[in-house]
Design an enzyme around this catalytic site. Structure first.
Site, PDB file in Angstrom:
ATOM      1  N   LYS A 282      35.271 -52.564 -36.586  1.00 24.34           N
ATOM      2  CA  LYS A 282      36.634 -52.669 -37.097  1.00 24.34           C
ATOM      3  C   LYS A 282      37.587 -51.971 -36.119  1.00 24.34           C
ATOM      4  O   LYS A 282      37.294 -50.872 -35.655  1.00 24.34           O
ATOM      5  CB  LYS A 282      36.701 -52.021 -38.495  1.00 24.34           C
ATOM      6  CG  LYS A 282      37.852 -52.514 -39.329  1.00 24.34           C
ATOM      7  CD  LYS A 282      37.646 -52.258 -40.808  1.00 24.34           C
ATOM      8  CE  LYS A 282      38.901 -52.635 -41.578  1.00 24.34           C
ATOM      9  NZ  LYS A 282      38.734 -52.640 -43.018  1.00 24.34           N
ATOM     10  N   GLU A 366      37.221 -54.974 -59.869  1.00 24.31           N
ATOM     11  CA  GLU A 366      38.214 -54.575 -60.871  1.00 24.31           C
ATOM     12  C   GLU A 366      37.722 -54.811 -62.296  1.00 24.31           C
ATOM     13  O   GLU A 366      38.002 -54.001 -63.194  1.00 24.31           O
ATOM     14  CB  GLU A 366      39.530 -55.326 -60.637  1.00 24.31           C
ATOM     15  CG  GLU A 366      40.301 -54.871 -59.404  1.00 24.31           C
ATOM     16  CD  GLU A 366      39.797 -55.452 -58.081  1.00 24.31           C
ATOM     17  OE1 GLU A 366      38.875 -56.297 -58.124  1.00 24.31           O
ATOM     18  OE2 GLU A 366      40.311 -55.073 -57.025  1.00 24.31           O
ATOM     19  N   ARG A 394      42.521 -59.648 -62.330  1.00 24.31           N
ATOM     20  CA  ARG A 394      41.089 -59.952 -62.424  1.00 24.31           C
ATOM     21  C   ARG A 394      40.465 -59.450 -63.730  1.00 24.31           C
ATOM     22  O   ARG A 394      39.443 -59.952 -64.165  1.00 24.31           O
ATOM     23  CB  ARG A 394      40.355 -59.236 -61.293  1.00 24.31           C
ATOM     24  CG  ARG A 394      40.565 -59.810 -59.953  1.00 24.31           C
ATOM     25  CD  ARG A 394      39.339 -60.578 -59.562  1.00 24.31           C
ATOM     26  NE  ARG A 394      39.638 -61.480 -58.487  1.00 24.31           N
ATOM     27  CZ  ARG A 394      39.016 -61.469 -57.320  1.00 24.31           C
ATOM     28  NH1 ARG A 394      38.071 -60.605 -57.093  1.00 24.31           N
ATOM     29  NH2 ARG A 394      39.329 -62.358 -56.418  1.00 24.31           N
TER      30      ARG A 394
END
Ligand SMILES: Cc1ncc(C[n+]2csc(CCOP(=O)(O)OP(=O)(O)O)c2C)c(N)n1
Length: 621
Positions: A282, A366, A394
């Protein structure tokens, strides 16, 4: 500069580039991405990590015939540049400019719109089944990060994909990171595959050794690959996926073009679902992002040379929440916090350091976060669940079924509620007020400034029922600090008493209402301003009072009008038969695109000028 990139005008042009130039092309892509993000903000580290992976995919696929589905979609910048959108790139995430996420309406090469995580495998599987039903011929690839592999939908999709008898490629882009450090069992599992060199070498060695045995060796090695016996389990990494019925390939070095192209070409030949495990770094190629990938995950303007990120000198609502929840943590040992892969974004990092045993990061999950919090509350704790408004979408059923029906004292800390700006449609927090308020037993509150956020947080500890507190992205309003009436359940706050027109504002719109009042005063109209505080329950005493003294009531909310605060107020007056004219200011029945928040509000008539002009025209007519 940018010589090689100049040769790429449209999709598939990369195939005309000589392989000896790939490294230069990757450098040029990185420079363009770093420069644009430094000016407009965006998802830097994730994009820098997938430059070679995207190039390899574009070399092996034929776009737009073949489909790439980018999970979350925040890493699709190289894909955009390689598909004829290089010249639009400077307008990234700006009003009227290019989106920071894949959009089918933006390009035929964007096969699927994304923004929320863990959807790519389901969508890709849908595409594959559509291809089969229609007898078509194209390749479908889902690209998903290891962080997004913590989301439950992934496992629903893999479970489904296991039956597949045709090709589906899942690229697992493993950079060890979610926004912050990745969490949970899958992350540990991937780490084991990644780091256990013996494991990988053992696999290679055994296969090579077998292949060397004349006559039977080669076929034994082949049958080893095909068989599902325990020997294979022992020798080949990725047994978890293999057991599910998904072919596993890897790990592959995600910055080595040759390895990548070879792996993708091999994966295309499989007549089933195949996972290609790609290891990337990353932030690759930009030192500050390599060193601090979390800070450069989603970043605002920054100085390219020093890597210094521009920061507002003011305190944000998230920071105010962070302070308040730490205070509650010291006051009461039952206070626990829950987040879904976003400790830093939701302001819980400090709490996690001070009270490590009372902090839970559950990954990008979530739905689970909410039911888990319901369990914590049922077990006698006081959970504070901090999630962004758009990601709470969600967990709607879990909020109803697991928290509100049993009436558990869970506090939903709804960050980024309202228009968030540059991330656009998928990230605007404009529905939560409607969906929270529609649930029986739920209390919904929006503070007018940071002081009121502190006050409602204190109030929440004494409150024994489900409570949602919504606050917006960005700097907290500091105004009206001297008006700090104690919080009483279901009661609003009178800020300025006037006549004729009453402005009844929710949360962030209180600041706007105060500006509107000033503009109206310039035209001789002294408006009343009420801070609604509670969206639910409605303060009907206040509504009765306002109806007596005003002929026009203007409700103001940063939420869709459908199912919102204004509709609830009108419904109350209508049911009671009170003859008041109610005007609604809020978001119309449409998705709000990306851009700067002020511009977006202006485009919807939600800025103080437009609101006061509208009121004056109604009052004067
Ligand atoms: C449902 C949902 N929750 C939270 C987020 C916020 N979010 C965006 S990217 C991200 C981390 C993704 O990690 P990973 O898939 O590994 O991608 P990387 O950025 O590391 O390449 C998170 C949590 C989201 N987009 N969707």
């Amino acid at each position: 500069m940018a010589d090689i990139l100049e040769q790429i005008k449209q999709a598939n042009d990369i195939k005309n580039i000589d392989p000896s130039q790939y490294e230069t092309l990757a450098d040029e892509l990185r420079k363009l991405i770093i420069h644009s993000v430094s000016e407009n903000g965006g998802h830097l580290a994730s994009n820098l990590g997938v430059v070679e992976l995207t190039m390899a995919l574009h070399l092996c696929l034929d776009l737009p015939k073949d489909k790439i589905i980018w999970d979350v979609g925040h890493q699709s910048y190289t894909h955009k540049i390689l598909t004829g959108r290089k010249d639009d790139f400077p307008g990234l995430r700006t009003y009227g400019g290019m989106s920071g996420f894949p959009k089918q309406r933006e390009s035929q090469c964007d096969a699927f719109d994304t923004g929320h995580s863990s959807t790519s495998i389901s969508a890709a599987l849908g595409y594959v089944c559509a291809r089969e039903v229609k007898g078509e011929d194209y390749t479908v690839v889902a690209v998903i990060g290891d962080g997004s592999m913590t989301g439950g939908m992934v496992y629903e999709a893999l479970n489904n994909a296991a039956r597949l008898k045709s090709n589906l490629i899942i690229i697992l882009n493993d950079n060890k990171m979610s926004i912050s450090e990745n969490v949970g069992g899958m992350s540990k599992y991937l780490n084991r595959i990644r780091t256990d060199e013996n494991y990988v070498e053992f696999k290679t060695d055994v296969k090579t050794a077998l292949e060397r045995i004349p006559g039977i060796g080669e076929s034994l090695a082949r049958s080893m690959k095909k068989s599902k016996d325990s020997l294979k389990q022992m020798l080949i990494p990725g047994g978890f996926f293999e057991d599910l019925g998904i072919e596993y390939m890897g790990p592959v070095d995600g910055h080595d073009m040759e390895q990548l192209v070879r792996a993708i070409k091999t994966a295309k030949k499989e007549e089933r679902a195949v996972i290609v495990h790609v290891i990337t770094q990353k932030g690759r190629g930009y030192e500050p992002a390599e060193e601090n990938p979390s800070a450069f995950h989603g970043v605002g303007k920054f100085d390219v040379k020093s890597g210094e990120i521009a920061k507002s000198p003011n305190i944000t609502y998230t920071e105010a929440f962070s302070k308040a929840v730490q205070y509650l943590g010291t006051k009461d040992e039952r206070v626990v916090t829950v987040c879904a892969a976003m400790p830093s974004g939701t302001g819980l990092t400090k709490f996690s350091k001070r009270f490590p045993h009372r902090f839970f990061d559950v990954g990008i999950a979530e739905e689970h976060a909410v039911t888990f919090a319901a369990g914590l509350a049922a077990g006698g704790l006081r959970p504070y669940v901090a999630i962004y408004s758009s990601f709470f979408q969600r967990a709607y059923d879990q909020i109803i079924h697991d928290v509100c029906i049993p009436d558990l004292p869970v506090v939903f800390c709804v960050d980024r509620a309202g228009i968030v700006g540059a991330d656009g449609e998928t990230h605007q927090g404009i529905m939560d007020l409607s969906f929270f308020a529609s649930i029986p037993g739920m209390t919904v509150f929006a503070p007018k400034n940071k002081y009121e956020l502190y006050d409602i947080m204190k109030f929440s500890l004494e409150f024994e029922h489900p409570l949602a507190i919504r606050y917006p992205r960005g700097d907290a309003y500091e105004g009206e600090r001297e008006r700090r009436a104690p919080i009483v359940h279901g009661k609003s706050e009178m800020l300025y008493e006037g006549e004729q027109v009453a402005l009844l504002a929710v949360g962030s719109m209180v600041e706007t209402a105060i500006q509107v009042r000033e503009y109206l005063a310039e035209d001789g109209l002294e408006a009343t301003v009420v801070n609604a505080r509670f969206i639910k329950p409605l303060d009907t005493d206040m509504l009765d009072l306002l109806a007596e003294k005003h002929n026009m009531i203007v409700t103001m909310e940063e939420n869709v009008l459908r199912g919102g605060f204004g509709e609830a107020v009108s419904d109350y007056y209508m049911t009671k038969g009170l003859p008041v004219f109610v005007k609604h200011i809020g978001i119309p029945d449409e998705f709000v695109k990306h851009g700067n928040v002020t511009q977006l509000k202006q485009s919807m008539g939600m800025d103080p000028w437009a609101i006061s002009a509208g009121i004056l025209s109604e009052v004067l007519l």
